[in-house]
Design a protein around this motif. Structure first.
Motif, PDB file in Angstrom:
ATOM      1  N   GLY A  63       0.789  -1.218   0.000  1.00 20.38           N
ATOM      2  CA  GLY A  63       0.000   0.000   0.000  1.00 20.38           C
ATOM      3  C   GLY A  63       0.822   1.268   0.000  1.00 20.38           C
ATOM      4  N   HIS A  64       2.042   1.229  -0.468  1.00 17.95           N
ATOM      5  CA  HIS A  64       2.880   2.426  -0.537  1.00 17.95           C
ATOM      6  C   HIS A  64       3.581   2.491  -1.888  1.00 17.95           C
ATOM      7  CE1 HIS A  64       6.709   0.275  -0.137  1.00 17.95           C
ATOM      8  NE2 HIS A  64       6.135  -0.466   0.794  1.00 17.95           N
ATOM      9  N   PRO A  65       4.032   3.693  -2.292  1.00 16.08           N
ATOM     10  CA  PRO A  65       4.644   3.854  -3.620  1.00 16.08           C
ATOM     11  C   PRO A  65       6.167   3.749  -3.639  1.00 16.08           C
ATOM     12  CG  PRO A  65       4.179   5.992  -2.696  1.00 16.08           C
ATOM     13  CD  PRO A  65       3.693   4.970  -1.703  1.00 16.08           C
ATOM     14  N   TYR A  66       6.774   3.258  -2.566  1.00 12.14           N
ATOM     15  CA  TYR A  66       8.224   3.307  -2.437  1.00 12.14           C
ATOM     16  C   TYR A  66       8.894   2.023  -2.902  1.00 12.14           C
ATOM     17  CZ  TYR A  66       6.859   7.234   0.374  1.00 12.14           C
ATOM     18  OH  TYR A  66       6.297   8.392   0.777  1.00 12.14           O
ATOM     19  N   TRP A  67      10.181   2.140  -3.175  1.00 12.27           N
ATOM     20  CA  TRP A  67      11.001   0.993  -3.544  1.00 12.27           C
ATOM     21  C   TRP A  67      11.960   0.694  -2.421  1.00 12.27           C
ATOM     22  CZ3 TRP A  67      10.027  -1.785  -7.797  1.00 12.27           C
ATOM     23  CH2 TRP A  67       9.182  -1.210  -8.739  1.00 12.27           C
ATOM     24  N   PRO A  68      12.312  -0.515  -2.139  1.00 13.39           N
ATOM     25  CA  PRO A  68      11.815  -1.734  -2.783  1.00 13.39           C
ATOM     26  C   PRO A  68      10.350  -1.960  -2.424  1.00 13.39           C
ATOM     27  CG  PRO A  68      13.168  -2.330  -0.899  1.00 13.39           C
ATOM     28  CD  PRO A  68      13.247  -0.836  -1.046  1.00 13.39           C
TER      29      PRO A  68
ATOM     30  N   ASP B 170       1.868   9.818   9.711  1.00 17.10           N
ATOM     31  CA  ASP B 170       1.533  11.144  10.216  1.00 17.10           C
ATOM     32  C   ASP B 170       0.994  12.026   9.093  1.00 17.10           C
ATOM     33  OD1 ASP B 170       1.301  13.219  12.010  1.00 17.10           O
ATOM     34  OD2 ASP B 170       3.408  13.808  11.884  1.00 17.10           O
ATOM     35  N   GLN B 171       0.059  12.906   9.409  1.00 20.37           N
ATOM     36  CA  GLN B 171      -0.518  13.798   8.418  1.00 20.37           C
ATOM     37  C   GLN B 171      -0.151  15.262   8.652  1.00 20.37           C
ATOM     38  OE1 GLN B 171      -2.321  12.981   5.544  1.00 20.37           O
ATOM     39  NE2 GLN B 171      -1.521  10.969   6.071  1.00 20.37           N
ATOM     40  N   ALA B 172       0.829  15.537   9.516  1.00 20.22           N
ATOM     41  CA  ALA B 172       1.317  16.904   9.699  1.00 20.22           C
ATOM     42  C   ALA B 172       1.934  17.374   8.376  1.00 20.22           C
ATOM     43  CB  ALA B 172       2.340  16.967  10.821  1.00 20.22           C
ATOM     44  N   PHE B 173       1.896  18.686   8.126  1.00 16.21           N
ATOM     45  CA  PHE B 173       2.384  19.203   6.846  1.00 16.21           C
ATOM     46  C   PHE B 173       3.822  18.784   6.573  1.00 16.21           C
ATOM     47  CE2 PHE B 173       4.626  22.292   4.292  1.00 16.21           C
ATOM     48  CZ  PHE B 173       3.861  22.258   3.147  1.00 16.21           C
ATOM     49  N   LEU B 174       4.719  18.961   7.547  1.00 13.92           N
ATOM     50  CA  LEU B 174       6.123  18.610   7.317  1.00 13.92           C
ATOM     51  C   LEU B 174       6.311  17.112   7.123  1.00 13.92           C
ATOM     52  CD1 LEU B 174       7.991  21.067   9.692  1.00 13.92           C
ATOM     53  CD2 LEU B 174       7.955  21.075   7.199  1.00 13.92           C
ATOM     54  N   SER B 175       5.484  16.312   7.763  1.00 13.67           N
ATOM     55  CA  SER B 175       5.559  14.865   7.531  1.00 13.67           C
ATOM     56  C   SER B 175       5.134  14.528   6.109  1.00 13.67           C
ATOM     57  CB  SER B 175       4.675  14.119   8.526  1.00 13.67           C
ATOM     58  OG  SER B 175       5.177  14.247   9.830  1.00 13.67           O
ATOM     59  N   GLN B 176       4.104  15.205   5.614  1.00 16.55           N
ATOM     60  CA  GLN B 176       3.668  14.962   4.247  1.00 16.55           C
ATOM     61  C   GLN B 176       4.723  15.413   3.245  1.00 16.55           C
ATOM     62  OE1 GLN B 176      -0.511  15.638   3.214  1.00 16.55           O
ATOM     63  NE2 GLN B 176      -0.820  16.208   5.368  1.00 16.55           N
ATOM     64  N   LEU B 177       5.416  16.513   3.563  1.00 18.02           N
ATOM     65  CA  LEU B 177       6.496  16.992   2.700  1.00 18.02           C
ATOM     66  C   LEU B 177       7.633  15.979   2.658  1.00 18.02           C
ATOM     67  CD1 LEU B 177       7.827  19.286   1.036  1.00 18.02           C
ATOM     68  CD2 LEU B 177       8.711  20.159   3.197  1.00 18.02           C
ATOM     69  N   CYS B 178       8.007  15.440   3.808  1.00 16.56           N
ATOM     70  CA  CYS B 178       9.100  14.464   3.870  1.00 16.56           C
ATOM     71  C   CYS B 178       8.703  13.133   3.249  1.00 16.56           C
ATOM     72  CB  CYS B 178       9.511  14.223   5.322  1.00 16.56           C
ATOM     73  SG  CYS B 178      10.288  15.627   6.118  1.00 16.56           S
ATOM     74  N   GLU B 179       7.429  12.805   3.318  1.00 21.14           N
ATOM     75  CA  GLU B 179       6.952  11.501   2.880  1.00 21.14           C
ATOM     76  C   GLU B 179       6.722  11.419   1.384  1.00 21.14           C
ATOM     77  OE1 GLU B 179       2.693   9.386   3.164  1.00 21.14           O
ATOM     78  OE2 GLU B 179       3.453  10.138   5.057  1.00 21.14           O
TER      79      GLU B 179
END
Length: 110
Positions: free
Chosen positions: A13-18, A96-105
């Motif tokens: 359920g995530h877009p990351y690799w691997p 987390d849904q904090a703005f900076l967390s969304q930016l980092c994620e």
């Protein structure tokens, strides 16, 4: 590319690799990329404008020198705030849904 014994529909359920990476509690960002980048660039532009004005009052007359001061201010902001947030909260960022967390994620490889 699914793993051995898995079909292509068994992607995580995530877009990351691997793709097999386990990110417990991962939640997609609430905010769209345009909102995240718009806010980040807006804050950066306000910081540049403020530093530009302050550097003019401080007597740094050369535009190239003032531009260098603005560059270092933006770099300091990014390293101190954005990367600082990541270094402190990296375990909580996936859910987390904090703005900076969304930016980092955000997966920047759109």
């Amino acid at each position: 590319m699914g793993g051995a014994g898995r079909g292509d529909d068994a992607l995580p359920g995530h877009p990351y690799w691997p793709r097999e990476l386990s990110l417990p509690g991962y939640r997609e960002n609430r905010l769209p990329l345009a909102s995240i980048l718009g806010f980040l660039f807006g804050v950066s532009a306000a910081l540049v404008a403020g530093v530009w004005l302050l550097s003019g009052r401080a007597g740094l007359g050369c535009p190239l020198r003032r531009l260098a001061v603005c560059w270092f201010a933006v770099c300091g902001f990014i390293h101190g705030v954005v990367e600082g947030w990541f270094s402190l909260w990296f375990r909580e960022i996936p859910g987390d849904q904090a703005f900076l967390s969304q930016l980092c994620e955000h997966p920047w490889g759109w």
